[in-house]
Design a protein around this motif. Structure first.
Motif, mmCIF file in Angstrom:
data_model
loop_
_atom_site.group_PDB
_atom_site.id
_atom_site.type_symbol
_atom_site.label_atom_id
_atom_site.label_comp_id
_atom_site.label_asym_id
_atom_site.label_seq_id
_atom_site.Cartn_x
_atom_site.Cartn_y
_atom_site.Cartn_z
ATOM 1 N N LEU A 692 85.599 -41.011 -1.919
ATOM 2 C CA LEU A 692 86.394 -42.309 -2.098
ATOM 3 C C LEU A 692 85.654 -43.409 -2.752
ATOM 4 O O LEU A 692 86.153 -44.223 -3.625
ATOM 5 C CB LEU A 692 87.221 -42.392 -0.916
ATOM 6 N N VAL A 693 84.469 -43.743 -2.031
ATOM 7 C CA VAL A 693 83.567 -44.767 -2.514
ATOM 8 C C VAL A 693 83.202 -44.659 -3.857
ATOM 9 O O VAL A 693 83.311 -45.664 -4.740
ATOM 10 C CB VAL A 693 82.458 -44.907 -1.632
ATOM 11 N N GLN A 694 82.658 -43.374 -4.307
ATOM 12 C CA GLN A 694 82.451 -43.234 -5.780
ATOM 13 C C GLN A 694 83.567 -43.354 -6.875
ATOM 14 O O GLN A 694 83.228 -43.933 -7.666
ATOM 15 C CB GLN A 694 81.782 -41.712 -5.927
ATOM 16 N N GLN A 695 84.610 -42.769 -6.180
ATOM 17 C CA GLN A 695 85.877 -42.908 -7.034
ATOM 18 C C GLN A 695 86.205 -44.408 -7.344
ATOM 19 O O GLN A 695 86.568 -44.818 -8.363
ATOM 20 C CB GLN A 695 86.926 -42.307 -6.593
ATOM 21 N N LEU A 696 86.238 -45.153 -6.413
ATOM 22 C CA LEU A 696 86.512 -46.576 -6.450
ATOM 23 C C LEU A 696 85.394 -47.347 -7.370
ATOM 24 O O LEU A 696 85.912 -48.270 -8.101
ATOM 25 C CB LEU A 696 86.577 -47.434 -5.168
ATOM 26 N N LEU A 705 88.667 -51.238 -19.310
ATOM 27 C CA LEU A 705 89.042 -50.245 -20.381
ATOM 28 C C LEU A 705 90.424 -49.762 -19.675
ATOM 29 O O LEU A 705 91.299 -49.598 -20.642
ATOM 30 C CB LEU A 705 88.068 -48.970 -20.226
ATOM 31 N N LEU A 706 90.693 -49.692 -18.489
ATOM 32 C CA LEU A 706 92.043 -49.270 -18.122
ATOM 33 C C LEU A 706 93.122 -50.401 -18.211
ATOM 34 O O LEU A 706 94.162 -50.155 -18.836
ATOM 35 C CB LEU A 706 92.001 -48.994 -16.479
ATOM 36 N N ARG A 716 101.408 -45.909 -17.091
ATOM 37 C CA ARG A 716 100.450 -45.921 -15.990
ATOM 38 C C ARG A 716 100.423 -44.491 -15.415
ATOM 39 O O ARG A 716 99.075 -44.032 -14.909
ATOM 40 C CB ARG A 716 101.071 -46.730 -14.912
ATOM 41 N N SER A 717 101.504 -43.663 -15.535
ATOM 42 C CA SER A 717 101.448 -42.276 -15.108
ATOM 43 C C SER A 717 100.345 -41.547 -15.676
ATOM 44 O O SER A 717 99.838 -40.738 -15.223
ATOM 45 C CB SER A 717 102.625 -41.778 -15.067
ATOM 46 N N THR A 718 100.446 -41.698 -17.075
ATOM 47 C CA THR A 718 99.315 -41.038 -17.855
ATOM 48 C C THR A 718 97.966 -41.312 -17.321
ATOM 49 O O THR A 718 97.056 -40.398 -17.065
ATOM 50 C CB THR A 718 99.335 -41.485 -19.229
ATOM 51 N N LEU A 719 97.640 -42.573 -17.225
ATOM 52 C CA LEU A 719 96.305 -42.911 -16.541
ATOM 53 C C LEU A 719 96.076 -42.328 -15.203
ATOM 54 O O LEU A 719 94.981 -41.800 -14.728
ATOM 55 C CB LEU A 719 96.114 -44.185 -16.668
ATOM 56 N N GLY A 720 97.171 -42.315 -14.473
ATOM 57 C CA GLY A 720 96.986 -41.627 -13.011
ATOM 58 C C GLY A 720 96.626 -40.337 -13.173
ATOM 59 O O GLY A 720 95.651 -39.691 -12.343
ATOM 60 N N LEU A 785 93.582 -47.936 -8.458
ATOM 61 C CA LEU A 785 93.893 -47.832 -9.785
ATOM 62 C C LEU A 785 94.972 -48.511 -10.299
ATOM 63 O O LEU A 785 95.124 -49.329 -11.321
ATOM 64 C CB LEU A 785 94.180 -46.389 -10.075
ATOM 65 N N TRP A 786 96.305 -48.739 -9.590
ATOM 66 C CA TRP A 786 97.206 -49.547 -10.118
ATOM 67 C C TRP A 786 96.853 -51.041 -10.299
ATOM 68 O O TRP A 786 97.241 -51.408 -10.994
ATOM 69 C CB TRP A 786 98.290 -49.278 -9.078
ATOM 70 N N ARG A 787 96.150 -51.404 -9.207
ATOM 71 C CA ARG A 787 95.908 -52.815 -9.197
ATOM 72 C C ARG A 787 94.593 -53.137 -10.371
ATOM 73 O O ARG A 787 94.979 -54.182 -11.102
ATOM 74 C CB ARG A 787 95.022 -53.262 -8.054
ATOM 75 N N LEU A 788 93.974 -52.132 -10.802
ATOM 76 C CA LEU A 788 92.838 -52.386 -11.765
ATOM 77 C C LEU A 788 93.595 -52.230 -13.297
ATOM 78 O O LEU A 788 93.119 -52.711 -14.190
ATOM 79 C CB LEU A 788 91.704 -51.335 -11.789
#
Length: 797
Positions: A692-696, A705-706, A716-720, A785-788
């Motif tokens: 989780l830490v590495q993913q964040l 980029l996002l 957004r769903s595509t990026l998710g 991810l949604w916030r970024l």
């Protein structure tokens, strides 16, 4: 500031002497500490990752002291001076009669001790301020809490005694232990009491069996290797952004060597903060470990004291690891004044130097770790070989990930985004899942080793749970209490059948010297239905008597015939070691008693000797009789086992109740299995936290980029979905490497111990757990991810 590319001409930031290297390290620490919000974010991520690993390492370093403290407390309450010699069992002012009255409640063991003092100054077990009065008890805090819970009604009925106080920590092995001491005024040496003179002199603990040494060594390696890999990965968080900052240093004159040491200084600062964070996390969580129970195991906070030498190793190893890992990582990165070459396509990873590492580990296990003819085993080559194998799998993973993602082309947009990102940063993706790869590989190997050793530490008891589920013995029976005991058990809710007998020893009358063994056998009294369960009696009526011979032991049959002569008397007496009251009865075995062949009862015992019905001999007239009951229950009745135990406790609090099982497992083997479950749970939680830490951290690196992709109309769903595939693909490759490596390691360990692999599909639960961790991490990272992906992510300073 000038710059020199000539290694022989040192520039202002190019130093080859040790003081210069220290200055470069110090400069890196200053950059990390004064790098603004961006620098501090990366440093905090590193410190969090390292801190989690350090906390778990501190817990591991406390295990030796933890086991030692538990052993000391267990020895301190062990009974001593119990003797079967009458001259040593004499009453004194300090001796105490005790008897174990253990029970179970909802599959949790409840240990109990019945006590009666012989004098005014009895010896006391640790944790008790005084001897409990008759009908009163001292209980452990965990048992007091359980008795007070709403769901413990049946346990309160079984222990209807007044609680006089609680047992202190000195008398407990663990805070979750269920233990009670019950005072009694009826316990005697004749009804099962053992006289003791003190506590704290337990029997020496035998050394671990060689195969258990192999298991213990493997458990340590499997649980700690993922932690070490995670710490090595954590110090490389934010590598891409750091490298671009180092390019600016090259632009102002720093040479390649200085840049590497400056980068090492930044990692060193994060590692030092991680050490502090890990120590703080350990100290903050330590007071609460007493209230935690994992797989019914708990520890006292005071016992969780890390070993000083191991703490010193951790304090030195983590910073050194941070520096070395960074220096090694920087060798694959060319930092130039105008950019970082890592952003281009680097040369392919080679397998020729990675593959020999796990092969060397397998060779060490095959040659040096093999158990000898005397079944001895040395832990050192086992640990070395296992470490090399698991380390080799971690080294193979980047090559495997790169080889797989290089072939990803086409497909839906999320798949293409994920594939392109993985092709650009295959190394980062491999580092993310290296911990879970090592953990799963080690777990698969351990499970295969456990399965192959199962027969070594599991024996067939000969018991038949299909005929009866409980075996009960009571020595505290007077008069017609035996008949009442059997009737009460039969009337218990859920009980279908009771095989109830009354047993005494019978001796051939005569005078015998001390060195001569008197012919002795047993008299078993029961109704015809019961006797048919014990021997092939054929026709039977009340008043009949039988002499039961074993099926395949002629010597024992001759001994029985010598002890029990038809038409002659036998002596039934309580005259044994430690008996306080001697009572003797003579009984004549009828001349017409038939000789029959015995059979094994549900407890797995072949009943031999004299078998009699109540019409032939009155059970109430037998001195020193023992009631034995084997109970078959309807297991569909809720809490049927608790009803049976409650009836037994009501009839005789000291009645021994044993659940019948067809197999029995070695206690130490079971303890190591429990340790694997506890440690494995902690390791999987660590892996989930690390991923989780590495993913964040990776999402934070790509936030601009996002945000740009969303601004250009990407869903957004595509990026998710792309983030999910970016996590799933490396994990799938990692699990494939882990399963293959774990199967090979497990097969090698099984062959090393002289066993065969019993199940090749044990990797499925481990692989499922790894997939579950991936799904959990992805779900937890979606809010970030949604916030970024908001337009604010395009801002720059």
């Amino acid at each position: 500031m000038t710059r020199s590319d000539d290694p022989g001409v040192p520039g202002p930031l190019s130093r080859t002497r040790t003081p210069a290297l220290l200055r470069d390290l110090g400069l890196g620490v200053r950059f990390a500490a004064a790098g603004g919000r961006e620098g501090w974010t990366r440093t905090l991520l590193t410190s969090v990752g390292v801190g989690i690993g350090v906390a778990l390492l501190l817990v591991a370093s406390a295990v030796p002291h933890l086991l030692e403290a538990r052993g000391h407390r267990s020895d301190a309450r062990s009974e001593s001076s119990v003797s079967f010699a009458p001259e040593r069992n004499e009453k004194t002012d300090r001796t105490v009669l005790t008897k174990q009255i253990d029970t179970e409640f909802h599959n949790r063991a409840v240990q109990g001790v019945m006590m009666r003092a012989d004098g005014a100054h009895p010896v006391l077990p640790p944790g008790l301020p005084r001897m409990p009065a008759a009908g009163r008890m001292y209980v452990s805090p965990a048992l007091a809490e359980m008795l007070a819970s709403p769901g413990a009604r049946l346990l309160r009925e079984r222990l209807p005694y007044v609680t006089e106080g609680t047992i202190t920590d000195a008398g407990l092995v663990s805070p979750g232990e269920l233990l009670f001491y019950l005072g009694s005024d009826t316990l005697t040496a004749d009804n099962g009491g053992h006289r003791l003179t003190g506590y704290g002199h337990g029997l020496p603990v035998p050394p671990l069996a060689p195969l258990l040494v192999v298991l213990s060594a493997m458990v340590g390696v499997v649980l700690l290797m993922p932690v070490a890999i995670f710490i090595a990965t954590a110090v490389r968080f934010g590598g891409d952004r750091r490298d671009r900052r180092l390019a600016a240093l090259r632009l102002v004159g720093a040479d390649v060597g200085s840049v590497r040491w400056i980068a090492a200084g930044e990692a060193l600062f994060g590692a030092l903060l991680g050490l502090s964070a890990g120590a703080a996390l350990f100290l903050a969580g330590r007071p609460f470990v007493g209230s935690l129970s994992v797989w019914e195991q708990s520890v006292f906070p005071a016992d969780l004291a890390p070993s000083t030498p191991l703490v010193a190793v951790i304090l030195c190893a983590v910073p050194v690891c941070a520096v070395l890992v960074t220096l090694v990582a920087m060798r694959s990165v060319v930092v130039e004044p105008l950019g970082v070459v890592r952003e281009g396509r680097g040369r392919k990873r080679r397998i020729w130097w990675r593959l020999p590492v796990p092969l060397a580990g397998l060779a060490i296990l095959a040659v040096y770790g093999r158990t000898g003819d005397d079944r001895t085993a040395e832990p050192s080559p086992i640990v070395a070989g296992a470490v090399l194998v698991l380390l080799g799998l971690a080294l193979l993973l980047p090559w495997a990930v790169e080889a797989c993602v290089s072939r990803l082309h086409g497909g839906p947009v999320p798949w293409q985004l994920a594939g392109r990102r993985l092709q650009l940063s295959a190394g980062t993706a491999a580092r993310t899942v290296s911990g879970i790869t090592v953990a799963v590989a080690g777990a698969v190997a351990l499970q295969m080793l456990f399965a192959s050793m199962n027969a070594e530490f599991t024996r067939m008891t000969g018991q038949d749970p299909s005929r009866a589920q409980f075996f009960m013995v009571s020595e505290n029976v007077l008069g017609d209490g035996a008949a009442r005991t059997i009737e009460a058990l039969g009337a218990t809710e859920g009980v279908e059948q009771v095989i109830g007998t009354v047993e005494v020893y019978a001796t051939k009358p005569g005078s015998y010297s001390e060195d001569e063994l008197a012919p002795t056998t047993t008299i078993t009294v029961g109704d015809c239905a019961t006797l048919r369960e014990l021997a092939r009696t054929g026709s039977c009526a009340d008043g009949d008597t039988f002499v039961a011979h074993p099926a395949h032991d002629q010597e024992m049959s001759d001994w029985i015939d010598e002890s029990a002569r038809k038409g002659e008397q036998v002596r039934i007496s309580t005259d044994s070691a430690g008996a306080e009251v001697v009572e003797t009865v003579y009984w004549t075995l009828p001349a017409g008693a038939r000789t029959v062949t015995s059979r094994f009862d549900p407890h797995g015992v072949e009943t031999t000797g004299i078998l009699a019905t109540p019409g032939a001999i009155d059970p109430a007239s037998l001195p020193g009789a023992t009631v034995v009951a084997q109970v078959r229950v309807d297991e569909s009745v809720p809490d049927v086992s608790e009803y049976v135990r409650n009836t037994a406790a009501r009839l005789d609090p000291a009645m021994r109740v044993v659940a019948l099982n067809s197999t029995e497992r070695d206690g130490r083997y079971a303890s190591i299995q429990t340790a694997v479950k506890v440690g494995g749970t902690a390791t999987m939680l660590l892996i989930a936290a690390s991923m989780l830490v590495q993913q964040l951290e990776q999402l934070r690196e790509r936030r601009r980029l996002l945000a740009a992709l969303v601004a250009f109309g990407t869903r957004r769903s595509t990026l998710g979905w792309s983030v999910l595939w970016q996590t799933t693909i490396p994990v799938a490759v990692g699990l494939a490497v882990a399963v293959a490596g774990g199967l090979v390691l497990g097969w090698t360990l099984a062959r090393m111990t002289g066993n065969q692999v019993s199940d090749w599909w044990l990797f499925l639960p481990m692989a499922g757990a790894g997939a579950g961790v991936v799904l959990l991490v992805t779900l937890l990272s979606l809010p970030a991810l949604w916030r970024l992906m908001r337009p604010a992510g395009l801002r720059t300073e």
